[in-house]
Design an enzyme around this catalytic site. Structure first.
Site, PDB file in Angstrom:
ATOM      1  N   GLY A   1     -40.088  43.444 -82.455  1.00 44.66           N
ATOM      2  CA  GLY A   1     -41.154  44.186 -81.805  1.00 44.66           C
ATOM      3  C   GLY A   1     -42.473  43.944 -82.494  1.00 44.66           C
TER       4      GLY A   1
ATOM      5  N   GLY B   1     -46.448  45.929 -83.138  1.00 45.72           N
ATOM      6  CA  GLY B   1     -47.265  47.127 -83.012  1.00 45.72           C
ATOM      7  C   GLY B   1     -48.491  47.042 -83.878  1.00 45.72           C
TER       8      GLY B   1
ATOM      9  N   GLU C   1     -34.519  48.161 -94.793  1.00 41.74           N
ATOM     10  CA  GLU C   1     -33.185  48.331 -94.230  1.00 41.74           C
ATOM     11  C   GLU C   1     -33.241  48.137 -92.711  1.00 41.74           C
ATOM     12  OE1 GLU C   1     -29.945  51.994 -93.767  1.00 41.74           O
ATOM     13  OE2 GLU C   1     -31.772  52.238 -94.947  1.00 41.74           O
TER      14      GLU C   1
ATOM     15  N   ASP D   1     -47.597  59.254 -90.105  1.00 45.09           N
ATOM     16  CA  ASP D   1     -47.510  58.640 -88.780  1.00 45.09           C
ATOM     17  C   ASP D   1     -46.151  58.938 -88.163  1.00 45.09           C
ATOM     18  OD1 ASP D   1     -48.404  57.251 -86.586  1.00 45.09           O
ATOM     19  OD2 ASP D   1     -47.892  55.286 -87.387  1.00 45.09           O
TER      20      ASP D   1
ATOM     21  N   LYS E   1     -43.595  60.005 -85.566  1.00 47.54           N
ATOM     22  CA  LYS E   1     -43.555  60.014 -84.103  1.00 47.54           C
ATOM     23  C   LYS E   1     -42.187  59.498 -83.687  1.00 47.54           C
ATOM     24  CE  LYS E   1     -45.889  55.509 -84.172  1.00 47.54           C
ATOM     25  NZ  LYS E   1     -47.124  54.784 -83.821  1.00 47.54           N
TER      26      LYS E   1
ATOM     27  N   ALA F   1     -41.218  56.963 -82.115  1.00 47.64           N
ATOM     28  CA  ALA F   1     -41.016  55.522 -82.296  1.00 47.64           C
ATOM     29  C   ALA F   1     -40.654  55.161 -83.723  1.00 47.64           C
ATOM     30  CB  ALA F   1     -42.274  54.766 -81.869  1.00 47.64           C
ATOM     31  N   ASN F   2     -40.931  56.049 -84.679  1.00 42.48           N
ATOM     32  CA  ASN F   2     -40.612  55.803 -86.085  1.00 42.48           C
ATOM     33  C   ASN F   2     -39.333  56.508 -86.510  1.00 42.48           C
ATOM     34  OD1 ASN F   2     -42.637  54.031 -86.855  1.00 42.48           O
ATOM     35  ND2 ASN F   2     -44.093  55.669 -87.284  1.00 42.48           N
TER      36      ASN F   2
END
Length: 849
Positions: free
Chosen positions: A19, A21, A90, A134, A136, A138-139
């Site tokens: 991905g 970002g 990881e 940060d 969220k 997505a993390n």
């Protein structure tokens, strides 16, 4: 810079792009040495062009690599892809939380275990001084087995261009303006930003608490907490619009609704202060307690809890909540409904006896208010910016009235007839009528000359005695004056607090803390005659008996009630939560929060008063280097729960203990390199003391339920810790290590121990029964020992030759604590300390000849 399959970065071989970002590109790779899958994040090239930011990122990666928690994706190391830094992490199989949420609202039973693991990950990072900034969906990844892994801790902070030259890594802002697009991305996703982030202000761990609340809301509702068509709209929503808690599913537990509400308070001073509180609210134990409680405002049979709400203290960011209702009483009164109303503190007053700028802690340390037994009056300590005094306020009046002669008052307590208040102040003990008139002094013989009872609360009994705690144990004296006498003696090594004489006077309810387990309170009941003792509640503090036949007590920032039979002195049922979010100094240990104090009071008519605020954390501190002229320079160490800093003999390294009581670790800061690192793993290590050669530290070490040990630590990690003990005498930890290889430590007395032989403790000085010693320190040549003692009635600094022990020289003349020798032995420094609510504290220097 893009990588193609087969590209090698050190031992790692790229397999595929996962991905892309704002923080760079992420690739799946194989560790060819260890035969495992890893993730490689190639960071933006902009980092390379800024040496400060690159160095900052290197330091941050070193700290992140030290994180070792099952819910945190671990950082393995740093590599380079051309000129761009790449971080090796990881590899976590599974979908991120965004994928789960796009399918709709998650069932409560699925969402809460995930949220608990997120909270555990954040708590572990915060304990190491690391802020995510940060957080969220997505993390956050969820593996097939349900294990949660939080990604990208601290990377937004490390890459922040606005913080490249900052010396404090914990406080750099995520963004400087809503339009900032450095590296093509706004650092921190706007929908999850805290208000302080959105304003470009410095942030701390409470920004993560906000983001956690937003994520939890989104998991339970399937919709964003804050919405907008673009970044500007989103930021407006974050800064001005309230979250619709009505969108939460009806099956959401009440404690979870409260948790989200507390996380999403815009003012960080009033927000949930510690993600550990969220973890507790999400725990199975909290669920079990809530399940045992009757839904809504109902409470156990025979108990009604009408409350009065919110005396707001803006300067402290807390409120005094006063409550009116039945905790038992007349049958007619038990039918009353719950009532809530607000009372404002007088303009310009600060609750707790001093304005915030003059307090050593951000919350009141002692009991700052008292409620009359008839439930009609409250007395509270207030400071108007010039002087502190007690104020009386009838609950049917709109303002408080200062009580004359109460300047510097502590521990107010009402008489059983609700007409008078007794309190402690610098000169001693006084009492004053709330109807008016001067305060009068009470003569009490046998009390320590410098200040009343140890602990945080006292009781005025129906037979006209004042009951409290001192070093002997639970003691009392006649309310009209007289001799102090011991009611129940403390066992060796015990710390007692919060005595509550039960009806009939034949038994006392109180807290006990063993010296061998410094962070654990138990509530016990003990017979005055037979001295038989039994545990009433394990792991609770500040017990109060109420006439409904219940014991109220504090646990983890909540007020609970448990049925209690006074005749048999036995618990008669399960505990239930009465009020959540009550200000509470839960832990024991070596700080001003030792007392376990719950800021609440209850009347015989059922009025309940409390300060909201939940658990009172040990505050985060910043280490400063200060010149003799008073110029202060902050050290480049993130703000954290830092205790007992100690400078190495050569001045090149600094050691300290960091963390919560019961979970502390030892950290080292290299002054020349500007790098800090932990040197202990899991466990409880505190009070570091340097060896004369600067190669080792001796620390207090608490393991399991045994008495405290001491441990020798190799600063460079070449050898494993060497433990000696356990020993009850080690409970307060080491104090100093002389050039003659002698360790000094204290319990109540001062002890010494050779470090090159048998390590057999020897008592150097024995304290009188009504006095004790503090802060023993060796002179640089090991020939003298300085220490504090209150044998004169107030703490002063003394020096004795060592090891002879005489003659004695008193150094301070106006009160003193915390002595320290200059490196050449020609000066002795100490803090001049006169005590009281607003102590006079100055640093003093005395020449030595």
């Amino acid at each position: 810079m893009s990588l193609t399959p087969g590209t090698r970065l050190g031992p790692y071989e790229v397999v595929a792009l996962l991905g892309e970002g704002g923080m760079g590109q992420v690739y799946r790779a194989t560790d060819t040495k260890l035969k495992r899958e890893v993730a490689i994040k190639v960071l933006p090239a902009a980092l390379v062009s800024d040496p400060d930011r690159l160095a900052r990122f290197q330091r941050e990666a070193e700290v992140l690599a030290a994180l070792n928690h099952p819910n945190i994706a671990q950082v393995f190391g740093l590599e380079r892809s051309g000129e761009s830094p790449a971080i090796v992490m990881e590899f976590v199989e599974g979908d991120d939380l965004t994928h789960r949420i796009t399918q709709g609202a998650m069932p409560v039973e699925d969402a809460l275990p995930i949220a608990r693991q997120i909270a555990e990950a954040l708590e572990a990072a915060h304990d190491q001084g690391i802020i995510h900034r940060d957080l969220k969906p997505a993390n956050i990844k969820v593996r097939a087995d349900g294990t949660v892994k939080v990604l990208d801790f601290g990377l937004a902070k490390a890459a922040d261009p606005s913080a490249g030259s900052s010396s404090n890594l914990a406080n750099s802002p995520t963004m400087t303006s809503p339009a900032m697009t450095g590296m093509g991305v706004i650092l921190g996703t706007a929908a999850y930003m805290s208000p302080e982030q959105a304003k470009g202000r410095a942030v701390d761990r409470r920004a993560d608490v906000w983001a956690f609340g937003v994520v939890l809301f989104e998991m339970l509702t399937g919709t964003r907490a804050f919405q907008g068509e673009d970044v500007s709209d989103l930021l407006v929503a974050v800064l001005s619009k309230d979250v619709d808690l009505g969108a939460l599913p009806p099956t959401t537990p009440r404690r979870i609704v409260t948790l989200i509400q507390r996380c999403l308070v815009r003012d960080p001073k009033n927000r949930l202060r510690d993600i550990g509180e969220a973890r507790l609210a999400l725990s199975d134990g909290a669920a079990a307690v809530e399940a045992a409680a009757i839904p809504g405002d109902a409470v156990p049979s025979g108990v009604r809890w009408p409350l009065v709400a919110a005396l707001t203290v803006a300067a402290l960011g807390v409120g005094l909540t006063l409550g009116a209702g039945m905790l038992g009483g007349s049958p007619a009164a038990t039918e009353a409904g719950v009532a809530r109303f607000g009372l404002d503190l007088e303009a310009g007053l600060h609750l707790g006896g001093a304005p915030l700028s003059q307090q050593t802690q951000a919350r009141p340390r002692f009991t700052s208010f008292a409620l009359s037994p008839d439930g009609r009056h409250v007395v509270y300590a207030g400071h108007d910016g010039t002087v502190s005094r007690l104020y009386h306020r009838a609950l049917d009046q709109d303002r408080g009235v200062p009580l004359p002669g109460t300047e510097g008052a502590l521990l107010p307590v009402f008489s059983p007839d609700s007409r008078e208040v007794l309190f402690f102040s610098e000169p001693g003990v006084k009492r004053v009528a709330i109807a008016g008139g001067p305060a009068r002094s009470i003569a009490v013989s046998g009390m320590m000359a410098n200040g009343g009872f140890r602990g945080a609360a006292v009781m005025w009994t129906d037979d006209d005695y004042i009951v409290g705690v001192d070093q002997a144990g639970i003691v009392r004296f006649p309310a009209g004056g007289g001799t102090l006498e011991t009611l129940l003696a403390a066992e060796p090594g015990e710390y007692l607090a919060f005595p509550e004489v039960l009806p009939g006077g034949r038994a006392v309810l109180f807290n006990v803390e063993s010296g061998s387990i410094p962070s654990r309170w138990d509530i016990v009941v003990q017979s005055v005659e037979s001295k038989d003792r039994r545990v009433v509640v394990s792991g609770g503090s500040d017990p109060r008996y109420v006439d409904s036949g219940h014991v109220l007590f504090m646990r983890a920032g909540a007020l609970l009630a448990v049925p209690f039979d006074v005749a048999t002195l036995q618990v008669a049922g399960d505990a239930v939560v009465v009020v959540d979010n009550v200000m509470h100094a839960e832990r024991g240990g070596n700080s001003n929060y030792r007392t376990g104090l719950g800021h609440f009071a209850v009347s015989r008519t059922g009025v309940l008063a409390y300060l909201p605020g939940g658990l009172m954390d040990v505050p985060e501190t910043t280490l400063l280097r200060v010149s003799r002229q008073g110029a202060a320079e902050p050290l480049p160490i993130p703000a954290a729960r830092i205790l007992r800093p100690a400078i190495s003999p050569d001045g090149n390294r600094l050691a300290w203990s960091q963390g919560s009581d019961g979970e502390q670790g030892i950290w080292i800061f290299d002054v020349l390199r500007g790098v800090s690192r932990p040197i202990t793993g899991s466990g409880d290590f505190y009070r570091p003391v340097w060896s004369p050669d600067g190669k080792r530290l001796v620390v207090a070490a608490h393991r399991d339920d045994a008495p405290v040990s001491m441990a020798l630590l190799d600063v460079d990690g070449n050898t494993a810790p060497e433990f000696f003990g356990p020993d009850e005498r080690f409970s307060l930890g080491p104090a100093d290590w002389s050039v003659k290889d002698v360790l000094v430590f204290l319990d109540k007395d001062i002890w010494t121990m050779p470090m090159d032989g048998t390590r057999r403790p020897t008592r150097f000085l024995e304290a009188r029964e009504d006095a004790y010693f503090i802060n023993p320190r060796f002179s640089p040549d090991g020939r003298f020992l300085s220490y504090g003692s209150n044998e004169s009635g107030a703490f002063e600094i003394y020096v004795r030759p060592f090891p002879e022990g005489a003659p004695i020289t008193r150094v301070s003349v106006n009160g003193g604590t915390s002595s320290a020798w200059s490196s050449d032995g020609r000066e002795l420094f100490y803090r001049e300390y006169r005590g009281g609510v607003t102590p006079n504290t100055r640093m003093m220097a005395v020449p030595i000849s």
